[in-house]
Motif scaffolding. Structure first.
Motif, PDB file in Angstrom:
ATOM      1  N   HIS A  67     -47.637 -37.397 -28.796  1.00 61.44           N
ATOM      2  CA  HIS A  67     -46.681 -38.489 -28.638  1.00 61.44           C
ATOM      3  C   HIS A  67     -45.293 -37.972 -28.992  1.00 61.44           C
ATOM      4  O   HIS A  67     -45.132 -36.849 -29.483  1.00 61.44           O
ATOM      5  N   GLY A  68     -44.285 -38.801 -28.805  1.00 60.28           N
ATOM      6  CA  GLY A  68     -42.918 -38.478 -29.196  1.00 60.28           C
ATOM      7  C   GLY A  68     -42.005 -39.640 -28.881  1.00 60.28           C
ATOM      8  O   GLY A  68     -42.316 -40.501 -28.051  1.00 60.28           O
ATOM      9  N   GLY A  69     -40.871 -39.683 -29.552  1.00 63.68           N
ATOM     10  CA  GLY A  69     -39.897 -40.725 -29.276  1.00 63.68           C
ATOM     11  C   GLY A  69     -39.327 -40.571 -27.872  1.00 63.68           C
ATOM     12  O   GLY A  69     -39.096 -39.450 -27.404  1.00 63.68           O
ATOM     13  N   GLY A  70     -39.096 -41.702 -27.212  1.00 67.24           N
ATOM     14  CA  GLY A  70     -38.521 -41.658 -25.878  1.00 67.24           C
ATOM     15  C   GLY A  70     -37.004 -41.561 -25.915  1.00 67.24           C
ATOM     16  O   GLY A  70     -36.378 -41.656 -26.979  1.00 67.24           O
ATOM     17  N   ALA A  71     -36.396 -41.359 -24.746  1.00 71.46           N
ATOM     18  CA  ALA A  71     -34.938 -41.295 -24.642  1.00 71.46           C
ATOM     19  C   ALA A  71     -34.352 -42.703 -24.611  1.00 71.46           C
ATOM     20  O   ALA A  71     -34.907 -43.602 -23.976  1.00 71.46           O
ATOM     21  N   ASN A  72     -33.239 -42.884 -25.313  1.00 73.70           N
ATOM     22  CA  ASN A  72     -32.547 -44.176 -25.301  1.00 73.70           C
ATOM     23  C   ASN A  72     -31.379 -44.092 -24.323  1.00 73.70           C
ATOM     24  O   ASN A  72     -30.332 -43.511 -24.621  1.00 73.70           O
ATOM     25  N   THR A  73     -31.577 -44.669 -23.150  1.00 77.61           N
ATOM     26  CA  THR A  73     -30.536 -44.657 -22.113  1.00 77.61           C
ATOM     27  C   THR A  73     -29.778 -45.980 -22.040  1.00 77.61           C
ATOM     28  O   THR A  73     -29.017 -46.211 -21.099  1.00 77.61           O
ATOM     29  N   THR A  74     -29.997 -46.848 -23.048  1.00 76.22           N
ATOM     30  CA  THR A  74     -29.307 -48.139 -23.090  1.00 76.22           C
ATOM     31  C   THR A  74     -28.052 -48.017 -23.947  1.00 76.22           C
ATOM     32  O   THR A  74     -27.703 -46.931 -24.419  1.00 76.22           O
ATOM     33  N   ASP A  75     -27.391 -49.143 -24.202  1.00 75.36           N
ATOM     34  CA  ASP A  75     -26.185 -49.137 -25.039  1.00 75.36           C
ATOM     35  C   ASP A  75     -26.432 -49.764 -26.408  1.00 75.36           C
ATOM     36  O   ASP A  75     -25.481 -50.103 -27.114  1.00 75.36           O
ATOM     37  N   THR A  76     -27.711 -49.935 -26.797  1.00 78.66           N
ATOM     38  CA  THR A  76     -28.037 -50.502 -28.110  1.00 78.66           C
ATOM     39  C   THR A  76     -29.090 -49.644 -28.808  1.00 78.66           C
ATOM     40  O   THR A  76     -29.923 -49.012 -28.151  1.00 78.66           O
ATOM     41  N   PRO A  77     -29.103 -49.616 -30.141  1.00 79.79           N
ATOM     42  CA  PRO A  77     -30.089 -48.815 -30.872  1.00 79.79           C
ATOM     43  C   PRO A  77     -31.499 -49.402 -30.764  1.00 79.79           C
ATOM     44  O   PRO A  77     -31.679 -50.591 -30.497  1.00 79.79           O
ATOM     45  N   ARG A  78     -32.484 -48.557 -30.958  1.00 83.33           N
ATOM     46  CA  ARG A  78     -33.884 -48.969 -31.053  1.00 83.33           C
ATOM     47  C   ARG A  78     -34.337 -48.743 -32.486  1.00 83.33           C
ATOM     48  O   ARG A  78     -34.217 -47.645 -33.025  1.00 83.33           O
TER      49      ARG A  78
ATOM     50  N   GLY B 188     -34.026 -35.474 -33.813  1.00 80.57           N
ATOM     51  CA  GLY B 188     -33.097 -36.244 -33.001  1.00 80.57           C
ATOM     52  C   GLY B 188     -31.703 -36.277 -33.581  1.00 80.57           C
ATOM     53  O   GLY B 188     -31.482 -36.861 -34.644  1.00 80.57           O
ATOM     54  N   GLN B 189     -30.749 -35.671 -32.897  1.00 81.25           N
ATOM     55  CA  GLN B 189     -29.395 -35.576 -33.426  1.00 81.25           C
ATOM     56  C   GLN B 189     -28.575 -36.849 -33.215  1.00 81.25           C
ATOM     57  O   GLN B 189     -27.442 -36.929 -33.663  1.00 81.25           O
ATOM     58  N   LYS B 190     -29.171 -37.822 -32.549  1.00 81.75           N
ATOM     59  CA  LYS B 190     -28.596 -39.168 -32.493  1.00 81.75           C
ATOM     60  C   LYS B 190     -29.626 -40.177 -33.004  1.00 81.75           C
ATOM     61  O   LYS B 190     -29.708 -41.303 -32.515  1.00 81.75           O
ATOM     62  N   THR B 191     -30.383 -39.719 -34.001  1.00 82.01           N
ATOM     63  CA  THR B 191     -31.423 -40.547 -34.626  1.00 82.01           C
ATOM     64  C   THR B 191     -31.199 -40.573 -36.126  1.00 82.01           C
ATOM     65  O   THR B 191     -30.939 -39.526 -36.741  1.00 82.01           O
TER      66      THR B 191
ATOM     67  N   ALA C 125     -39.107 -48.970 -21.954  1.00 81.89           N
ATOM     68  CA  ALA C 125     -39.102 -47.609 -21.410  1.00 81.89           C
ATOM     69  C   ALA C 125     -37.702 -47.027 -21.417  1.00 81.89           C
ATOM     70  O   ALA C 125     -37.525 -45.801 -21.449  1.00 81.89           O
ATOM     71  N   ALA C 126     -36.673 -47.890 -21.426  1.00 83.52           N
ATOM     72  CA  ALA C 126     -35.295 -47.415 -21.362  1.00 83.52           C
ATOM     73  C   ALA C 126     -34.675 -47.134 -22.732  1.00 83.52           C
ATOM     74  O   ALA C 126     -33.758 -46.310 -22.840  1.00 83.52           O
ATOM     75  N   ASN C 127     -35.149 -47.820 -23.788  1.00 80.41           N
ATOM     76  CA  ASN C 127     -34.461 -47.684 -25.080  1.00 80.41           C
ATOM     77  C   ASN C 127     -35.166 -46.751 -26.060  1.00 80.41           C
ATOM     78  O   ASN C 127     -34.805 -46.695 -27.234  1.00 80.41           O
ATOM     79  N   GLY C 128     -36.161 -46.005 -25.598  1.00 81.45           N
ATOM     80  CA  GLY C 128     -36.773 -45.010 -26.478  1.00 81.45           C
ATOM     81  C   GLY C 128     -38.130 -45.377 -27.009  1.00 81.45           C
ATOM     82  O   GLY C 128     -38.540 -44.872 -28.061  1.00 81.45           O
TER      83      GLY C 128
ATOM     84  N   GLY D 147     -28.037 -42.496 -26.147  1.00 81.32           N
ATOM     85  CA  GLY D 147     -27.753 -41.097 -25.870  1.00 81.32           C
ATOM     86  C   GLY D 147     -28.771 -40.133 -26.435  1.00 81.32           C
ATOM     87  O   GLY D 147     -28.733 -38.942 -26.109  1.00 81.32           O
ATOM     88  N   GLN D 148     -29.686 -40.620 -27.277  1.00 80.40           N
ATOM     89  CA  GLN D 148     -30.725 -39.750 -27.804  1.00 80.40           C
ATOM     90  C   GLN D 148     -31.731 -39.404 -26.705  1.00 80.40           C
ATOM     91  O   GLN D 148     -32.214 -40.296 -26.001  1.00 80.40           O
ATOM     92  N   GLY D 149     -32.054 -38.129 -26.565  1.00 75.65           N
ATOM     93  CA  GLY D 149     -33.027 -37.699 -25.572  1.00 75.65           C
ATOM     94  C   GLY D 149     -34.448 -37.808 -26.088  1.00 75.65           C
ATOM     95  O   GLY D 149     -34.702 -38.258 -27.212  1.00 75.65           O
ATOM     96  N   ARG D 150     -35.388 -37.383 -25.270  1.00 76.95           N
ATOM     97  CA  ARG D 150     -36.801 -37.447 -25.639  1.00 76.95           C
ATOM     98  C   ARG D 150     -37.126 -36.455 -26.750  1.00 76.95           C
ATOM     99  O   ARG D 150     -36.630 -35.329 -26.765  1.00 76.95           O
ATOM    100  N   GLN D 151     -37.971 -36.884 -27.670  1.00 80.62           N
ATOM    101  CA  GLN D 151     -38.447 -36.010 -28.730  1.00 80.62           C
ATOM    102  C   GLN D 151     -39.537 -35.093 -28.176  1.00 80.62           C
ATOM    103  O   GLN D 151     -40.321 -35.502 -27.306  1.00 80.62           O
ATOM    104  N   PRO D 152     -39.639 -33.845 -28.660  1.00 81.00           N
ATOM    105  CA  PRO D 152     -40.748 -32.993 -28.224  1.00 81.00           C
ATOM    106  C   PRO D 152     -42.089 -33.652 -28.536  1.00 81.00           C
ATOM    107  O   PRO D 152     -42.269 -34.261 -29.602  1.00 81.00           O
ATOM    108  N   LEU D 153     -43.036 -33.541 -27.617  1.00 82.73           N
ATOM    109  CA  LEU D 153     -44.359 -34.119 -27.818  1.00 82.73           C
ATOM    110  C   LEU D 153     -45.111 -33.315 -28.875  1.00 82.73           C
ATOM    111  O   LEU D 153     -45.068 -32.083 -28.881  1.00 82.73           O
ATOM    112  N   HIS D 154     -45.807 -34.030 -29.741  1.00 84.11           N
ATOM    113  CA  HIS D 154     -46.447 -33.368 -30.868  1.00 84.11           C
ATOM    114  C   HIS D 154     -47.615 -34.201 -31.368  1.00 84.11           C
ATOM    115  O   HIS D 154     -47.786 -35.364 -31.013  1.00 84.11           O
ATOM    116  N   ARG D 155     -48.423 -33.590 -32.237  1.00 83.18           N
ATOM    117  CA  ARG D 155     -49.492 -34.273 -32.954  1.00 83.18           C
ATOM    118  C   ARG D 155     -49.095 -34.390 -34.420  1.00 83.18           C
ATOM    119  O   ARG D 155     -48.658 -33.408 -35.038  1.00 83.18           O
ATOM    120  N   ASP D 156     -49.272 -35.570 -35.001  1.00 85.47           N
ATOM    121  CA  ASP D 156     -48.894 -35.750 -36.406  1.00 85.47           C
ATOM    122  C   ASP D 156     -49.808 -34.991 -37.353  1.00 85.47           C
ATOM    123  O   ASP D 156     -49.379 -34.589 -38.439  1.00 85.47           O
TER     124      ASP D 156
END
Length: 293
Positions: free
Chosen positions: A205-216, A60-63, A161-164, A126-135
């Motif tokens: 699983h994977g991190g969701g996209a943060n479409t809000t104006d605050t960090p998660r 995540g380039q905004k993570t 669901a909106a903040n990642g 502004g961070q988008g969804r992380q690729p789905l993966h297995r740990d």
């Protein structure tokens, strides 16, 4: 849209394990108390603020990510890893007895478990969804099969669901290795601050996209089978003087333990001895002398 099952800390361990085996994920509400959560936030926030963004698209380039958490917040992290439903489920799912032959002797062996991974995470707007993966792909684990990891994601702020919120595919721990995951199959792990998502390493699983104006904000811990190498080198991440202040069970979880049948030994002995003796004392012992046998 289906939702993940929520339980309280009072729910019996048997029920938590049953949900994990059935769905591949469960959310424990009020996983930590307010005092522990506040201490984690105070200890980790400065490091996250100072950390740079990840360079890879996968991370995540905004993570922002921060590791070595037992070094940065030893007391609160002890509370997290010793939470009975997390540690108890990990022991129940991972520590399955197996056997091996030594000559003509059939030996029963139960592996240990260890802290493999700790990380605080800040997903910025502004961070988008992380690729789905297995740990458990970290160890090239094959599926279907027995689990080798139980993962935790602690909500250090509200997950929506909106903040990642972490995206999970329920039931994917039963898939083979030929089936690819799809975002359309995911469910967001919506949960309140202080709650935690638990899932086996085989779950996509994977991190969701943060479409809000605050960090998660979140914190993740992985418990692995002791016969697998740790993803994060805990021996270098957590100074010895810090390890010496922790309970013995946490010391063992950090890897200061000999895993049957003999992984992680130092001069044929349990590395816990290194916390009490100097390396010189240990090296002076005649080779072959093993107080554990």
């Amino acid at each position: 849209m289906p939702e993940l099952t929520h339980v309280t800390p009072a729910v019996p361990l048997d029920d938590v394990v049953e949900i994990l085996e059935r769905d591949g994920a469960v959310i424990v509400d009020d996983f930590v108390d307010a005092e522990t959560l506040a201490a984690l936030q105070a200890d980790l926030a400065p490091g996250l603020e100072a950390a740079g963004y990840s360079e890879s698209g996968y991370d995540g380039q905004k993570t922002k990510r921060l590791s070595s958490l037992f070094h940065r917040s030893p007391g609160p992290m002890t509370d997290v890893v010793l939470q009975p439903q997390f540690l108890g489920a990990a022991r129940r799912l991972l520590q399955q007895p197996t056997h091996m032959w030594i000559g003509k002797v059939r030996m029963e062996v139960t592996p240990s478990i260890q802290v493999s991974f700790t990380q605080a995470i800040r997903i910025d707007p502004g961070q988008g969804r992380q690729p789905l993966h297995r740990d458990d792909a970290m160890h090239l684990w094959r599926h279907p099969g027995p689990p080798c990891r139980l993962q935790l994601m602690l909500a250090m702020s509200e997950f929506t669901a909106a903040n990642g919120a972490t995206l999970v595919i329920p039931g994917s721990h039963r898939w083979d290795d030929e089936r690819a995951p799809a975002y359309a199959e995911t469910v967001p792990a919506v949960m309140a601050t202080g709650s935690a998502l638990l899932w086996p390493g085989a779950v996509y699983h994977g991190g969701g996209a943060n479409t809000t104006d605050t960090p998660r904000y979140s914190l993740s811990v992985g418990l692995d089978l002791g016969n697998l190498r740790q993803e994060e080198n805990q021996y270098l991440a957590v100074p010895r003087e810090t390890v010496q202040t922790l309970p013995e069970e946490v010391q063992r979880l950090l890897g200061w333990e000999r895993c049957p049948p003999g992984l992680g030994q130092v001069e044929t002995q349990d590395p816990l001895l290194l916390l009490e003796r100097t390396h010189q004392e240990l090296s002076s012992r005649p080779r072959g002398a093993n107080p554990l046998r």
